[in-house]
Design an enzyme around this catalytic site. Structure first.
Site, PDB file in Angstrom:
ATOM      1  N   SER A 180      -8.781 -43.503  47.243  1.00  0.00           N
ATOM      2  CA  SER A 180      -8.003 -42.299  47.101  1.00  0.00           C
ATOM      3  C   SER A 180      -7.381 -42.322  48.511  1.00  0.00           C
ATOM      4  O   SER A 180      -8.203 -43.204  48.952  1.00  0.00           O
ATOM      5  CB  SER A 180      -9.477 -41.214  47.885  1.00  0.00           C
ATOM      6  N   ASN A 233     -12.727 -43.802  41.988  1.00  0.00           N
ATOM      7  CA  ASN A 233     -12.788 -42.986  40.956  1.00  0.00           C
ATOM      8  C   ASN A 233     -12.895 -43.448  39.601  1.00  0.00           C
ATOM      9  O   ASN A 233     -12.038 -44.672  39.441  1.00  0.00           O
ATOM     10  CB  ASN A 233     -11.733 -42.172  41.151  1.00  0.00           C
ATOM     11  N   ARG A 277      12.267 -31.627  -0.481  1.00  0.00           N
ATOM     12  CA  ARG A 277      12.489 -32.694   0.796  1.00  0.00           C
ATOM     13  C   ARG A 277      12.591 -30.867   2.031  1.00  0.00           C
ATOM     14  O   ARG A 277      13.343 -30.562   2.260  1.00  0.00           O
ATOM     15  CB  ARG A 277      13.122 -33.333   0.962  1.00  0.00           C
TER      16      ARG A 277
END
Length: 353
Positions: free
Chosen positions: A275, A283, A314
């Protein structure tokens, strides 16, 4: 800056997968199309559809043909597909005498869909190998930490103690089932698409099946007696499978993120994210990525199911939608498998003191 996080110069470090992305490069796509056209010429030469000398010349020239990408791009804006301009350039490369025999009896969708099938062979082999590797890594984690007691949770509330093996098996066993499902998915995808203008091979007379069988065999794909130009259940099944894989990995990621919470601390992560403001934090970035990719593929899956609706023989709209969605789903699944393996390899269950 790019519009996709998968090839973004920075975000690709988090979400990218260079190995699988290579299968969706311009070079890989064109190489697969050239392989189709060269192999088709050889098959038609062997069946007398085109002169043998033309087939030999086309097969020799096409794989090394120099293509003008700017012209391909401009023509695709006009035609909606790359193939008309590609064939024009290949006919020039093959020369005036033999060029007229390039692409004989085929249609754009034959080239594009078979080109995708050729690339999916390699893509699905890689995904299968990664699944096998992740299963082995989970087995090793279970052998080492499976006896450690953890708290079971139901509806986000503490329930009763369970061994770590209970959680590990809930991550591992779906992956085994996904590998089993993949065999059926591959059988519907690794096929040669060859039907001509409206799927009837009318320009080949009674030699259509013989050419189709030669073409498929030479490409290492399965032969189907009728092209699946507007039958997209195989592609949709692949999309569903990709979402199942990322969904199962997302469940594992969610569990790991919860187990790694400071207040719970039942697992320790070898590598976590830092962080900028709180240096004490680790984290669970890998676990979070798994949840993100699971939700991403679940979102795109509905679009791939929309692409099942091909009108008549198609569809330009539904087909184009596949081109937009499927590569991203493949890369999401590949990135998830790679991330999950790294996450599990660095995960340790913490015994209670």
């Amino acid at each position: 800056m790019t519009v996709s996080p998968f090839d973004h110069p920075i975000l690709s470090g988090l979400l990218g997968d260079a190995e699988l992305a290579g299968f969706f490069s311009t070079e890989a796509e064109l190489d697969a199309m050239l392989r189709f056209e060269a192999t088709l010429a050889e098959a038609e030469g062997a069946e007398g559809i085109i002169p043998a000398d033309a087939a030999k010349a086309i097969a020799a020239v096409l794989p090394r043909a120099a293509l003008h990408h700017a012209a391909l791009r401009e023509a695709t804006q006009r035609d909606g597909v790359i193939v008309p301009e590609l064939v024009r350039q290949l006919r020039i490369a093959a020369g005036q005498e033999h060029g007229v025999h390039v692409h004989a009896g085929a249609t754009s969708q034959d080239v594009i869909d078979t080109g995708l099938a050729l690339r999916l062979v390699g893509i699905l082999s890689i995904l299968d190998a990664r699944l096998a590797g992740l299963i082995a890594t989970l087995d090793a984690l279970g052998a080492r930490d499976g006896g450690i007691e953890t708290m079971g949770h139901t509806r986000m509330q503490a329930a009763i103690p369970v061994p770590a093996a209970r959680k590990i098996l809930s991550w591992r066993d779906p992956l085994i089932r996904h590998r089993e499902r993949l065999a059926a998915v591959r059988a519907d995808l690794e096929i040669a698409h060859f039907g001509g203008a409206a799927g009837t091979l009318e320009k080949l007379g009674d030699k259509g099946e013989a050419v189709g069988r030669r073409l498929a065999a030479a490409l290492g794909l399965a032969y189907v007696p009728r092209p699946r130009h507007s039958e997209r259940d195989g592609i949709a099944a692949l999309a569903s499978w990709l979402s199942l894989v990322t969904g199962s990995l997302g469940k594992m990621g969610q569990d790991v993120a919860l187990l790694a919470q400071s207040e719970v601390a039942e697992v320790r992560l070898a590598g976590g994210g830092g962080s900028s403001a709180m240096p004490h934090k680790v984290n669970p970035v890998g676990a979070e990525v798994l949840v993100t990719l699971a939700r991403f593929n679940a979102t795109l899956l509905s679009g791939m199911h929309q692409a099942l609706v091909h009108e008549n023989e198609r569809s330009g709209t539904a087909w184009t939608l596949e081109w937009m969605l499927l590569p991203q789903m493949v890369l999401a699944a590949g990135a998830a498998l790679r991330t999950a393996t790294t996450l599990v390899d660095g995960l340790t269950f913490v015994p209670k003191e």
